[in-house]
Design an enzyme around this catalytic site. Structure first.
Site, PDB file in Angstrom:
ATOM      1  N   TRP A  81       2.688   8.046  -2.504  1.00 12.37           N
ATOM      2  CA  TRP A  81       4.068   8.221  -2.974  1.00 12.37           C
ATOM      3  C   TRP A  81       4.073   9.182  -4.174  1.00 12.37           C
ATOM      4  O   TRP A  81       4.897  10.097  -4.247  1.00 12.37           O
ATOM      5  CB  TRP A  81       4.651   6.862  -3.392  1.00 12.37           C
ATOM      6  CG  TRP A  81       6.083   6.909  -3.833  1.00 12.37           C
ATOM      7  CD1 TRP A  81       7.192   6.699  -3.054  1.00 12.37           C
ATOM      8  CD2 TRP A  81       6.569   7.176  -5.163  1.00 12.37           C
ATOM      9  NE1 TRP A  81       8.332   6.823  -3.805  1.00 12.37           N
ATOM     10  CE2 TRP A  81       7.981   7.109  -5.109  1.00 12.37           C
ATOM     11  CE3 TRP A  81       5.964   7.457  -6.380  1.00 12.37           C
ATOM     12  CZ2 TRP A  81       8.788   7.326  -6.222  1.00 12.37           C
ATOM     13  CZ3 TRP A  81       6.761   7.678  -7.491  1.00 12.37           C
ATOM     14  CH2 TRP A  81       8.154   7.617  -7.408  1.00 12.37           C
ATOM     15  N   ASP A 132       0.834  -1.207   0.000  1.00  8.46           N
ATOM     16  CA  ASP A 132       0.000   0.000   0.000  1.00  8.46           C
ATOM     17  C   ASP A 132       0.870   1.259   0.000  1.00  8.46           C
ATOM     18  O   ASP A 132       1.997   1.252   0.495  1.00  8.46           O
ATOM     19  CB  ASP A 132      -0.916  -0.034   1.238  1.00  8.46           C
ATOM     20  CG  ASP A 132      -2.088   0.920   1.094  1.00  8.46           C
ATOM     21  OD1 ASP A 132      -2.418   1.326  -0.046  1.00  8.46           O
ATOM     22  OD2 ASP A 132      -2.688   1.268   2.126  1.00  8.46           O
ATOM     23  N   GLY A 133       0.297   2.343  -0.552  1.00  6.76           N
ATOM     24  CA  GLY A 133       0.959   3.647  -0.500  1.00  6.76           C
ATOM     25  C   GLY A 133       1.455   4.170  -1.839  1.00  6.76           C
ATOM     26  O   GLY A 133       2.119   5.209  -1.884  1.00  6.76           O
ATOM     27  N   ASN A 176     -11.223  -2.190  -4.948  1.00  4.56           N
ATOM     28  CA  ASN A 176     -10.482  -1.162  -5.695  1.00  4.56           C
ATOM     29  C   ASN A 176     -11.178  -0.741  -6.996  1.00  4.56           C
ATOM     30  O   ASN A 176     -10.779   0.244  -7.615  1.00  4.56           O
ATOM     31  CB  ASN A 176      -9.038  -1.607  -5.972  1.00  4.56           C
ATOM     32  CG  ASN A 176      -8.147  -1.598  -4.747  1.00  4.56           C
ATOM     33  OD1 ASN A 176      -7.234  -2.417  -4.603  1.00  4.56           O
ATOM     34  ND2 ASN A 176      -8.369  -0.669  -3.822  1.00  4.56           N
ATOM     35  N   TRP A 177     -12.265  -1.457  -7.389  1.00  6.83           N
ATOM     36  CA  TRP A 177     -13.048  -1.015  -8.560  1.00  6.83           C
ATOM     37  C   TRP A 177     -13.726   0.320  -8.315  1.00  6.83           C
ATOM     38  O   TRP A 177     -14.205   0.958  -9.257  1.00  6.83           O
ATOM     39  CB  TRP A 177     -14.120  -2.059  -8.914  1.00  6.83           C
ATOM     40  CG  TRP A 177     -13.588  -3.392  -9.340  1.00  6.83           C
ATOM     41  CD1 TRP A 177     -13.578  -4.531  -8.593  1.00  6.83           C
ATOM     42  CD2 TRP A 177     -13.007  -3.746 -10.614  1.00  6.83           C
ATOM     43  NE1 TRP A 177     -13.022  -5.572  -9.325  1.00  6.83           N
ATOM     44  CE2 TRP A 177     -12.667  -5.114 -10.561  1.00  6.83           C
ATOM     45  CE3 TRP A 177     -12.733  -3.028 -11.786  1.00  6.83           C
ATOM     46  CZ2 TRP A 177     -12.072  -5.792 -11.630  1.00  6.83           C
ATOM     47  CZ3 TRP A 177     -12.139  -3.699 -12.849  1.00  6.83           C
ATOM     48  CH2 TRP A 177     -11.813  -5.057 -12.763  1.00  6.83           C
ATOM     49  N   SER A 226      -7.726  -5.087  -4.992  1.00  6.50           N
ATOM     50  CA  SER A 226      -8.772  -5.734  -4.198  1.00  6.50           C
ATOM     51  C   SER A 226     -10.119  -5.665  -4.917  1.00  6.50           C
ATOM     52  O   SER A 226     -10.303  -4.869  -5.847  1.00  6.50           O
ATOM     53  CB  SER A 226      -8.895  -5.048  -2.828  1.00  6.50           C
ATOM     54  OG  SER A 226      -9.542  -3.796  -2.958  1.00  6.50           O
ATOM     55  N   ARG A 237      -4.702  -1.986   9.318  1.00  5.16           N
ATOM     56  CA  ARG A 237      -5.901  -2.770   9.003  1.00  5.16           C
ATOM     57  C   ARG A 237      -5.573  -3.816   7.954  1.00  5.16           C
ATOM     58  O   ARG A 237      -4.537  -3.764   7.298  1.00  5.16           O
ATOM     59  CB  ARG A 237      -7.048  -1.859   8.560  1.00  5.16           C
ATOM     60  CG  ARG A 237      -6.743  -0.977   7.363  1.00  5.16           C
ATOM     61  CD  ARG A 237      -7.977  -0.165   6.940  1.00  5.16           C
ATOM     62  NE  ARG A 237      -7.608   0.814   5.937  1.00  5.16           N
ATOM     63  CZ  ARG A 237      -7.425   2.118   6.173  1.00  5.16           C
ATOM     64  NH1 ARG A 237      -7.590   2.605   7.388  1.00  5.16           N
ATOM     65  NH2 ARG A 237      -7.078   2.930   5.197  1.00  5.16           N
ATOM     66  N   ARG A 239       2.583  -4.867   6.007  1.00  8.82           N
ATOM     67  CA  ARG A 239       1.774  -3.830   5.349  1.00  8.82           C
ATOM     68  C   ARG A 239       2.582  -2.549   5.297  1.00  8.82           C
ATOM     69  O   ARG A 239       3.038  -2.046   6.335  1.00  8.82           O
ATOM     70  CB  ARG A 239       0.453  -3.570   6.083  1.00  8.82           C
ATOM     71  CG  ARG A 239      -0.369  -2.491   5.335  1.00  8.82           C
ATOM     72  CD  ARG A 239      -1.816  -2.369   5.773  1.00  8.82           C
ATOM     73  NE  ARG A 239      -2.503  -1.441   4.879  1.00  8.82           N
ATOM     74  CZ  ARG A 239      -3.779  -1.522   4.511  1.00  8.82           C
ATOM     75  NH1 ARG A 239      -4.526  -2.476   4.985  1.00  8.82           N
ATOM     76  NH2 ARG A 239      -4.309  -0.642   3.686  1.00  8.82           N
TER      77      ARG A 239
HETATM   78  C1  IPE Z   1      -5.272  -2.564   0.093  1.00  7.04           C
HETATM   79  O1  IPE Z   1      -5.053  -1.218  -0.037  1.00  7.04           O
HETATM   80  C2  IPE Z   1      -5.320  -3.193  -1.271  1.00  7.04           C
HETATM   81  C3  IPE Z   1      -4.043  -3.263  -1.981  1.00  7.04           C
HETATM   82  C4  IPE Z   1      -2.883  -2.910  -1.513  1.00  7.04           C
HETATM   83  C5  IPE Z   1      -4.142  -3.794  -3.311  1.00  7.04           C
HETATM   84  P1  IPE Z   1      -6.244  -0.158  -0.099  1.00  7.04           P
HETATM   85  O2  IPE Z   1      -5.601   1.160  -0.326  1.00  7.04           O
HETATM   86  O3  IPE Z   1      -7.263  -0.566  -1.085  1.00  7.04           O
HETATM   87  O4  IPE Z   1      -6.863  -0.265   1.355  1.00  7.04           O
HETATM   88  P2  IPE Z   1      -7.737   0.765   2.182  1.00  7.04           P
HETATM   89  O5  IPE Z   1      -8.806   1.290   1.272  1.00  7.04           O
HETATM   90  O6  IPE Z   1      -6.822   1.876   2.606  1.00  7.04           O
HETATM   91  O7  IPE Z   1      -8.244  -0.004   3.345  1.00  7.04           O
HETATM   92  C1  IPE Z   2      -1.854   0.349  -3.268  1.00  9.16           C
HETATM   93  O1  IPE Z   2      -1.618   1.697  -3.315  1.00  9.16           O
HETATM   94  C2  IPE Z   2      -2.193  -0.231  -4.618  1.00  9.16           C
HETATM   95  C3  IPE Z   2      -3.637  -0.443  -4.832  1.00  9.16           C
HETATM   96  C4  IPE Z   2      -4.545  -0.384  -3.902  1.00  9.16           C
HETATM   97  C5  IPE Z   2      -4.050  -0.771  -6.172  1.00  9.16           C
HETATM   98  P1  IPE Z   2      -2.767   2.773  -3.179  1.00  9.16           P
HETATM   99  O2  IPE Z   2      -3.182   3.198  -4.546  1.00  9.16           O
HETATM  100  O3  IPE Z   2      -3.862   2.322  -2.302  1.00  9.16           O
HETATM  101  O4  IPE Z   2      -1.979   3.965  -2.476  1.00  9.16           O
HETATM  102  P2  IPE Z   2      -2.522   4.959  -1.362  1.00  9.16           P
HETATM  103  O5  IPE Z   2      -2.944   4.110  -0.204  1.00  9.16           O
HETATM  104  O6  IPE Z   2      -3.680   5.693  -1.962  1.00  9.16           O
HETATM  105  O7  IPE Z   2      -1.364   5.831  -1.055  1.00  9.16           O
HETATM  106 MG    MG Z   3      -4.137   2.451  -0.279  1.00 13.15          MG
END
Ligand code: IPE
Ligand code: IPE
Ligand code: MG
Length: 260
Positions: free
Chosen positions: A37, A32-33, A80-81, A77, A206, A200
């Site tokens: 970034w 994540d992140g 993520n859609w 996930s 979480r 994580r």
């Molecule tokens: C978890 O990250 C899913 C992935 C890293 C692919 P999210 O960015 O979707 O999680 P939430 O929304 O902060 O819980």
């Molecule tokens: C994780 O990075 C990758 C996916 C969830 C696809 P994020 O896109 O969630 O990055 P942040 O959490 O918004 O920084």
């Molecule tokens: Mg994220």
């Protein structure tokens, strides 16, 4: 002097951990992140996903070189859609690129690749690449990489329950024969041992619907580092932290051993 040098060499630490038999067999990562970034640098979010994808390739190589047996990563996930179409399309383009590169290099790198998630909505070319990767994985013997894409822990359990219910309804299975091992055999992760260590990045405490069944006794390591900046050194630090923990699995653990 030698001792001092060893103390600050993460590779030597990992060697010591391996010799002690305390290397995690299975590492899972919530990568994540990426968005943060990119935003911090005034770049579009997709630039963060591109850097995240490069870093995944780097960290996977490090894990394979260390002798980790399984690496499971959360790439996209079922939730993520909800994001903008342009961001989702960008992530799927990176996934396509990753699959092509993996198919080209898998035998040489001696790794296996499996996809965890509901692949039914994926375009045909991506399905063909996933099938090709599965075929090539039969020839390799090294680390297994599991990429979770369109993956949700709840969705995985629903999918497993549906498959058991179908067998019961059609008379192939008695409901009383259903146990934990049978349910596990219907998960995307069938045949893969549970993660020992769950990392994580991005600082959130979480689980975000990741491997809900499999992480029952996984050790957590959460870092504020954003995924594109997560390094080999920090991975070693996470493994070092893992190796020092007392995993009790509901029992007594080290402090009790030797006592009655
Ligand atoms: C978890 O990250 C899913 C992935 C890293 C692919 P999210 O960015 O979707 O999680 P939430 O929304 O902060 O819980
Ligand atoms: C994780 O990075 C990758 C996916 C969830 C696809 P994020 O896109 O969630 O990055 P942040 O959490 O918004 O920084
Ligand atoms: Mg994220």
């Amino acid at each position: 002097m030698k001792l001092f040098a060893r103390k600050h060499d993460p590779a030597a630490d990992i060697e010591d951990i391996r010799r002690a038999g305390k290397l995690p067999a299975h590492i899972a990562i919530i990568m994540d992140g990426n968005g943060r970034w990119a935003e911090k640098r005034g770049l579009p979010r997709n630039a963060g996903h591109a850097r995240g994808s490069e870093n995944f390739d780097r960290i996977a190589t490090v894990c394979s070189d260390m002798g980790i047996r399984y690496l499971t990563v959360y790439a996209f996930s079922t939730e993520n859609w909800k994001r903008d179409k342009a961001e989702v399309d960008g992530i799927f383009d990176l996934f396509r690129k990753y699959l092509k590169k993996s198919c080209d290099e898998m035998v040489e790198r001696n790794v296996k690749l499996r996809i965890f998630g509901d692949t039914s909505p994926f375009p045909e070319d991506i399905i063909a690449l996933i099938d090709r990767a599965a075929e090539l994985s039969e020839q390799t013997t090294g680390m297994q990489v599991n990429v979770c894409i369109n993956y949700g822990g709840r969705d995985e359990l629903v999918h497993a329950a549906r498959s058991l219910a179908r067998d019961a309804a059609e008379g192939r299975l008695s409901p009383d024969a259903v146990d934990a091992a049978m349910l596990e055999s219907r998960l995307y992760s069938a045949g893969v041992p549970d993660p020992d260590l769950l990392i994580r990045t991005g600082g959130d405490m979480r689980v975000s619907n990741f491997l809900l069944w499999q992480i029952a006794y996984s050790e957590f390591y959460v870092t504020d580092t954003l995924w594109p900046s997560f390094t080999k050194e920090e991975l070693c630090h996470a493994i070092l932290s893992f190796a020092g923990r007392d995993r009790r699995f509901g029992g007594y653990g080290k402090s009790r051993s030797g006592r009655k």
